[in-house]
Design an enzyme around this catalytic site. Structure first.
Site, mmCIF file in Angstrom:
data_model
loop_
_atom_site.group_PDB
_atom_site.id
_atom_site.type_symbol
_atom_site.label_atom_id
_atom_site.label_comp_id
_atom_site.label_asym_id
_atom_site.label_seq_id
_atom_site.Cartn_x
_atom_site.Cartn_y
_atom_site.Cartn_z
ATOM 1 N N LYS A 90 29.040 61.939 17.170
ATOM 2 C CA LYS A 90 28.967 63.132 18.025
ATOM 3 C C LYS A 90 29.113 64.381 17.159
ATOM 4 O O LYS A 90 29.955 64.431 16.254
ATOM 5 C CB LYS A 90 30.067 63.084 19.084
ATOM 6 C CG LYS A 90 30.029 64.245 20.073
ATOM 7 C CD LYS A 90 31.134 64.114 21.106
ATOM 8 C CE LYS A 90 31.090 65.264 22.105
ATOM 9 N NZ LYS A 90 32.156 65.164 23.139
ATOM 10 N N SER A 165 30.266 65.314 27.551
ATOM 11 C CA SER A 165 29.573 66.095 26.550
ATOM 12 C C SER A 165 28.977 65.264 25.408
ATOM 13 O O SER A 165 28.223 65.786 24.591
ATOM 14 C CB SER A 165 30.535 67.129 25.949
ATOM 15 O OG SER A 165 31.653 66.501 25.343
ATOM 16 N N SER A 189 34.275 62.854 28.616
ATOM 17 C CA SER A 189 33.016 63.014 27.883
ATOM 18 C C SER A 189 32.539 61.808 27.099
ATOM 19 O O SER A 189 31.437 61.819 26.564
ATOM 20 C CB SER A 189 33.117 64.226 26.945
ATOM 21 O OG SER A 189 33.215 65.410 27.693
#
Length: 509
Positions: A90, A165, A189
């Site tokens: 990420k 996210s 997320s």
């Protein structure tokens, strides 16, 4: 760069609430200026040993669903439990020498000088980092359309959002383009995109996995965890990621080692499953999603687990606690504190702080509407209360945690829908604020409470709902991640595995 002494007008601003006369301000000026010698000395001392970024090759991301920020091929050792397995990281997690934008124009252009602890551990386990996966702007959205410059699209239906996210991480795992991915979770997320994309997403117990080297939102709710195709892969990643690093003070002094992969072989029959009443039937719940989760619970019962209904009234109020911590806390730390804030004893990233501070000053207008909402709301709450609302919310956390712990005294795990609905369509660029915020934030009522309480929580795919994935969330006692994964694995085996999206070409833009 030496700290310049303040001009007389700036000194007056600095002392405006201190009751100093003009004469007293003038008297203070030399002493104030002299105090900066320590700042200059600290900078010089720090620069002697500050790391420099290694040279690592990378390419700009190019992906039909906009899931890659950059691609690369970073490897360490060639042997280990993850030998040869490809991992997407990420883009809020530092990989030294590889650009990190955290989905935001305000961070764009930053190149970390240090690997995050989790990156070091993945490389030491033989994994190959295939690149950085796109995430939402400063990670503050549960959908996937706030990332710069383009939204991340769902592999099951490219007109829909992938969840956030950790949007790109889930997409790349769902499509099979990487074996594993790392996500971050402050309000859900890791679990949200897993529910929308049909992957396994495990938020570990708070403090089990060090957050060192990841862009913070709020230090009391920050988590990192695996996103994978199978529960076995999630357990294998957790074997590698878990444990103290001595740099993150949020971690306990002692973390007992657990073989999460081996734990999956232990029978789950006889474990007690509490179905949380308040996790179902929200105002925005899709009855078909609730039904799919109930059907998943029936699968667990048929596999020999004991199932009962349990009511936890605090679950409906826990969102208020999370909202204050995540809004006022993030405005204070992530926004005005330039990500790291102050007053804790962990490892800071001065280079990131400086870069992001400049980026925010120059490109703050380009921040997402979710971040702008956090900044304005959190700043006002702090201005009105001086931190009292945040303090009250933090003082309520033990009470919220105890409510779940009381239920977990009678059950080994708790279950509920991960999200109230399946992936929604990506809103148009000119969507009104109400539509924008509802699409970005309205799915977190079940996920966010466990970022506050720190309980481990894993989302696994249920049966499809109108052709789209939905998620069963399994919650456990603190540091009982192995039990959570055992239940998830039992469900996966009983189902015969989880479906994958059909091959999609996607739509850029």
């Amino acid at each position: 760069m030496a700290v310049p002494p303040p001009e007389p007008e700036r000194l007056a601003e600095l002392g405006a609430d201190l009751g100093l006369s003009s004469a007293e301000l003038a008297e203070f000026a030399p002493a104030v200026a002299a105090s900066f010698a320590a700042s200059d000395a600290v900078e010089a001392l720090y620069r002697r040993t500050a790391p420099t970024a290694p040279v690592r090759e990378w390419q700009p991301g190019d992906h039909p669903l906009n899931a890659w920020a950059v691609t690369a091929e970073v490897s360490g050792v060639t042997e280990g439990p993850l030998a040869g397995r490809t991992v997407a990281i990420k883009d809020n997690v530092a990989v030294a020498g590889i650009p990190m934008a955290n989905g935001s124009a305000t961070v764009e252009g930053f190149v970390p000088t240090r690997d995050a602890t989790v990156v070091e551990r993945l490389l030491d386990a033989g994994a190959v980092i295939a690149g950085k996966a796109v995430c939402e702007d400063l990670c503050f959205s549960g959908a996937s359309f706030t990332s710069q410059p383009l939204p991340v699209r769902n592999p099951w239906d490219p007109t829909r959002n992938a969840g956030g996210s950790s949007s790109g991480s889930a997409v790349l795992v769902a499509t099979g383009e990487v074996d594993l991915a790392l996500g971050g979770d402050q309000g859900g997320s890791v679990r949200i995109p897993s529910s929308f994309c049909g992957t396994v997403g495990h938020k570990p117990t708070f403090g089990l996995v060090p957050y060192t080297g990841a862009f913070p939102i709020e230090q009391t709710i920050d988590h990192l965890g695996p996103i994978t195709r199978t529960v076995a892969d999630a357990a294998l990643m957790l074997d590698v990621l878990a444990g103290r690093d001595g740099k993150d003070p949020r971690q306990p002094t002692v973390i007992d080692p657990v073989d999460y992969s081996a734990a999956l072989a232990e029978p789950a029959a006889g474990l007690r499953v509490g179905v949380v009443t308040e996790g179902f039937g929200h105002a925005n719940s899709d009855p078909a999603v609730d039904a799919a989760v109930r059907a998943a619970v029936d699968v667990l019962a048929a596999a020999g687990l004991s199932v009962g209904e349990v009511s936890i009234p605090w679950h409906l109020d826990a969102m208020h606690v999370w909202n204050v911590i995540a809004t006022e806390g993030a405005a204070y730390q992530m926004v005005d504190g330039n990500a790291y804030g102050m007053n804790w004893s962990g490892l800071y990233d001065p280079e990131l702080i400086a870069h992001y501070r400049r980026g925010r000053a120059e490109r703050g207008a380009e921040l997402s509407k979710t971040v702008k909402l956090v900044a304005m709301s959190g700043r006002h709450t702090f201005a009105v209360g001086g931190g009292t609302y945040y303090a009250m919310a933090q003082n309520l956390v033990p009470e919220v945690r105890a409510a779940y712990d009381a239920a977990l005294a009678d059950y080994d795990v708790l279950v509920m829908p991960t999200l109230p609905y399946t992936a929604r369509e990506i809103p148009p660029a000119d969507a009104d604020l109400g539509t924008y915020l509802d699409t970005a934030l309205s799915m977190i009522a079940n996920t966010a409470p466990f970022d506050v309480t720190g309980h481990p929580a894993c989302s696994v795919p249920t049966e499809l709902v109108d052709g789209l994935p939905a998620g069963l969330m399994i919650i456990g006692k603190h540091f009982a991640d192995a039990t959570v994964l055992r239940v998830a694995h039992t469900y996966e085996l009983a189902r015969g595995g989880f479906p994958a999206p059909r091959q999609t070409t996607g739509v850029s833009g």
